[in-house]
Design a protein around this motif. Structure first.
Motif, PDB file in Angstrom:
ATOM      1  N   PHE A  83       0.810  -1.217   0.000  1.00  0.00           N
ATOM      2  CA  PHE A  83       0.000   0.000   0.000  1.00  0.00           C
ATOM      3  C   PHE A  83       0.849   1.275   0.000  1.00  0.00           C
ATOM      4  CE2 PHE A  83      -2.964  -3.127   1.925  1.00  0.00           C
ATOM      5  CZ  PHE A  83      -3.891  -3.112   0.902  1.00  0.00           C
ATOM      6  N   ASP A  84       2.139   1.140  -0.219  1.00  0.00           N
ATOM      7  CA  ASP A  84       3.005   2.328  -0.266  1.00  0.00           C
ATOM      8  C   ASP A  84       2.549   3.320  -1.334  1.00  0.00           C
ATOM      9  OD1 ASP A  84       4.527   1.365   1.805  1.00  0.00           O
ATOM     10  OD2 ASP A  84       6.270   0.861   0.565  1.00  0.00           O
ATOM     11  N   ASN A  85       1.969   2.809  -2.415  1.00  0.00           N
ATOM     12  CA  ASN A  85       1.535   3.675  -3.519  1.00  0.00           C
ATOM     13  C   ASN A  85       0.364   4.573  -3.147  1.00  0.00           C
ATOM     14  OD1 ASN A  85       3.408   2.573  -5.360  1.00  0.00           O
ATOM     15  ND2 ASN A  85       2.085   0.811  -5.621  1.00  0.00           N
ATOM     16  N   ILE A  86      -0.402   4.146  -2.158  1.00  0.00           N
ATOM     17  CA  ILE A  86      -1.595   4.916  -1.793  1.00  0.00           C
ATOM     18  C   ILE A  86      -1.579   5.386  -0.341  1.00  0.00           C
ATOM     19  CG2 ILE A  86      -2.998   3.762  -3.536  1.00  0.00           C
ATOM     20  CD1 ILE A  86      -4.300   2.181  -1.175  1.00  0.00           C
ATOM     21  N   ARG A  87      -0.593   4.978   0.409  1.00  0.00           N
ATOM     22  CA  ARG A  87      -0.531   5.250   1.847  1.00  0.00           C
ATOM     23  C   ARG A  87      -0.682   6.731   2.196  1.00  0.00           C
ATOM     24  NH1 ARG A  87       0.715   1.712   4.771  1.00  0.00           N
ATOM     25  NH2 ARG A  87       2.226   0.673   3.435  1.00  0.00           N
ATOM     26  N   ASN A  88      -0.164   7.615   1.372  1.00  0.00           N
ATOM     27  CA  ASN A  88      -0.209   9.042   1.672  1.00  0.00           C
ATOM     28  C   ASN A  88      -1.444   9.751   1.129  1.00  0.00           C
ATOM     29  OD1 ASN A  88       2.188   9.093   3.171  1.00  0.00           O
ATOM     30  ND2 ASN A  88       3.393   9.124   1.286  1.00  0.00           N
ATOM     31  N   THR A  89      -2.349   8.992   0.526  1.00  0.00           N
ATOM     32  CA  THR A  89      -3.590   9.623   0.072  1.00  0.00           C
ATOM     33  C   THR A  89      -4.479   9.871   1.285  1.00  0.00           C
ATOM     34  OG1 THR A  89      -4.798   7.555  -0.299  1.00  0.00           O
ATOM     35  CG2 THR A  89      -3.481   8.419  -2.157  1.00  0.00           C
ATOM     36  N   GLN A  90      -5.241  10.920   1.237  1.00  0.00           N
ATOM     37  CA  GLN A  90      -6.139  11.228   2.351  1.00  0.00           C
ATOM     38  C   GLN A  90      -7.190  10.138   2.518  1.00  0.00           C
ATOM     39  OE1 GLN A  90      -5.497  13.845   4.455  1.00  0.00           O
ATOM     40  NE2 GLN A  90      -6.961  12.717   5.714  1.00  0.00           N
ATOM     41  N   ALA A  91      -7.628   9.561   1.425  1.00  0.00           N
ATOM     42  CA  ALA A  91      -8.655   8.519   1.490  1.00  0.00           C
ATOM     43  C   ALA A  91      -8.158   7.281   2.247  1.00  0.00           C
ATOM     44  CB  ALA A  91      -9.104   8.141   0.080  1.00  0.00           C
ATOM     45  N   PHE A  92      -6.919   6.887   2.010  1.00  0.00           N
ATOM     46  CA  PHE A  92      -6.344   5.739   2.724  1.00  0.00           C
ATOM     47  C   PHE A  92      -6.218   6.063   4.211  1.00  0.00           C
ATOM     48  CE2 PHE A  92      -2.822   3.255   4.442  1.00  0.00           C
ATOM     49  CZ  PHE A  92      -3.149   1.976   4.030  1.00  0.00           C
ATOM     50  N   LYS A  93      -5.682   7.234   4.512  1.00  0.00           N
ATOM     51  CA  LYS A  93      -5.528   7.644   5.912  1.00  0.00           C
ATOM     52  C   LYS A  93      -6.875   7.680   6.621  1.00  0.00           C
ATOM     53  CE  LYS A  93      -1.478  10.514   4.986  1.00  0.00           C
ATOM     54  NZ  LYS A  93      -0.973  11.894   4.936  1.00  0.00           N
ATOM     55  N   ASP A  94      -7.892   8.223   5.950  1.00  0.00           N
ATOM     56  CA  ASP A  94      -9.225   8.313   6.544  1.00  0.00           C
ATOM     57  C   ASP A  94      -9.808   6.930   6.824  1.00  0.00           C
ATOM     58  OD1 ASP A  94      -9.070  11.074   6.428  1.00  0.00           O
ATOM     59  OD2 ASP A  94     -10.407  11.253   4.684  1.00  0.00           O
ATOM     60  N   LEU A  95      -9.625   6.012   5.890  1.00  0.00           N
ATOM     61  CA  LEU A  95     -10.145   4.654   6.068  1.00  0.00           C
ATOM     62  C   LEU A  95      -9.501   3.980   7.276  1.00  0.00           C
ATOM     63  CD1 LEU A  95     -11.951   2.344   4.990  1.00  0.00           C
ATOM     64  CD2 LEU A  95      -9.954   1.590   3.672  1.00  0.00           C
ATOM     65  N   ILE A  96      -8.191   4.071   7.368  1.00  0.00           N
ATOM     66  CA  ILE A  96      -7.483   3.463   8.500  1.00  0.00           C
ATOM     67  C   ILE A  96      -7.948   4.099   9.806  1.00  0.00           C
ATOM     68  CG2 ILE A  96      -5.230   3.147   9.595  1.00  0.00           C
ATOM     69  CD1 ILE A  96      -5.640   1.336   7.156  1.00  0.00           C
ATOM     70  N   GLU A  97      -8.022   5.411   9.830  1.00  0.00           N
ATOM     71  CA  GLU A  97      -8.430   6.117  11.049  1.00  0.00           C
ATOM     72  C   GLU A  97      -9.852   5.732  11.455  1.00  0.00           C
ATOM     73  OE1 GLU A  97      -9.392  10.676  12.189  1.00  0.00           O
ATOM     74  OE2 GLU A  97      -7.436  10.331  11.253  1.00  0.00           O
ATOM     75  N   GLU A  98     -10.747   5.677  10.481  1.00  0.00           N
ATOM     76  CA  GLU A  98     -12.139   5.308  10.752  1.00  0.00           C
ATOM     77  C   GLU A  98     -12.226   3.917  11.389  1.00  0.00           C
ATOM     78  OE1 GLU A  98     -16.221   4.217   8.297  1.00  0.00           O
ATOM     79  OE2 GLU A  98     -14.605   5.275   7.266  1.00  0.00           O
ATOM     80  N   TRP A  99     -11.510   2.965  10.807  1.00  0.00           N
ATOM     81  CA  TRP A  99     -11.583   1.596  11.314  1.00  0.00           C
ATOM     82  C   TRP A  99     -10.854   1.424  12.636  1.00  0.00           C
ATOM     83  CZ3 TRP A  99     -14.534  -2.500  10.474  1.00  0.00           C
ATOM     84  CH2 TRP A  99     -15.441  -2.391   9.418  1.00  0.00           C
ATOM     85  N   GLN A 100      -9.812   2.184  12.865  1.00  0.00           N
ATOM     86  CA  GLN A 100      -9.167   2.139  14.172  1.00  0.00           C
ATOM     87  C   GLN A 100     -10.118   2.673  15.246  1.00  0.00           C
ATOM     88  OE1 GLN A 100      -5.487   4.248  13.207  1.00  0.00           O
ATOM     89  NE2 GLN A 100      -4.365   2.365  13.642  1.00  0.00           N
ATOM     90  N   SER A 101     -10.866   3.714  14.926  1.00  0.00           N
ATOM     91  CA  SER A 101     -11.845   4.270  15.857  1.00  0.00           C
ATOM     92  C   SER A 101     -12.941   3.257  16.165  1.00  0.00           C
ATOM     93  CB  SER A 101     -12.474   5.539  15.296  1.00  0.00           C
ATOM     94  OG  SER A 101     -11.521   6.559  15.182  1.00  0.00           O
TER      95      SER A 101
END
Length: 109
Positions: A83-101
């Motif tokens: 996921f290095d290719n998309i890791r810095n996209t806001q959408a990827f960050k938001d998804l991870i943050e949402e699921w961690q919450s």
């Protein structure tokens, strides 16, 4: 995994997609999570090799489905080099943050 290991990501994606077609017809959440997660990985890798292939939404959709089936995939996705290719996209960050919450809320119940 032959296609994936040899960088033939379109062929690998087709096989992982075929595995996702069992969704709703099988009780094997582990196998489905594996297919969805690896489908997301291959789409991310395609994104990195072909900037014209920019289906980030599709990638994140499959990744999220893998989280629904196995929440342990969240931690893995955070570190997975696929996921290095998309890791810095806001959408990827938001998804991870949402699921961690979501996971944190479940742990607190």
């Amino acid at each position: 995994m032959y296609y994936y290991s040899n960088g033939e990501y379109e062929s690998a994606a087709a096989l992982f997609y075929a595995g996702t077609l069992l969704d709703g017809t099988t009780e094997d959440a582990n196998q489905l999570a594996y297919c969805y997660y690896n489908l997301a990985c291959t789409i991310s890798l395609l994104y990195g090799t072909d900037k014209n292939y920019s289906n980030l939404d599709e990638c994140l959709h499959y990744l999220e489905r893998s989280f629904e089936l196995r929440e342990d995939r969240i931690a893995r996705a955070k570190e997975d080099r696929d996921f290095d290719n998309i890791r810095n996209t806001q959408a990827f960050k938001d998804l991870i943050e949402e699921w961690q919450s979501i996971r944190q809320e479940e742990d607190n119940e």
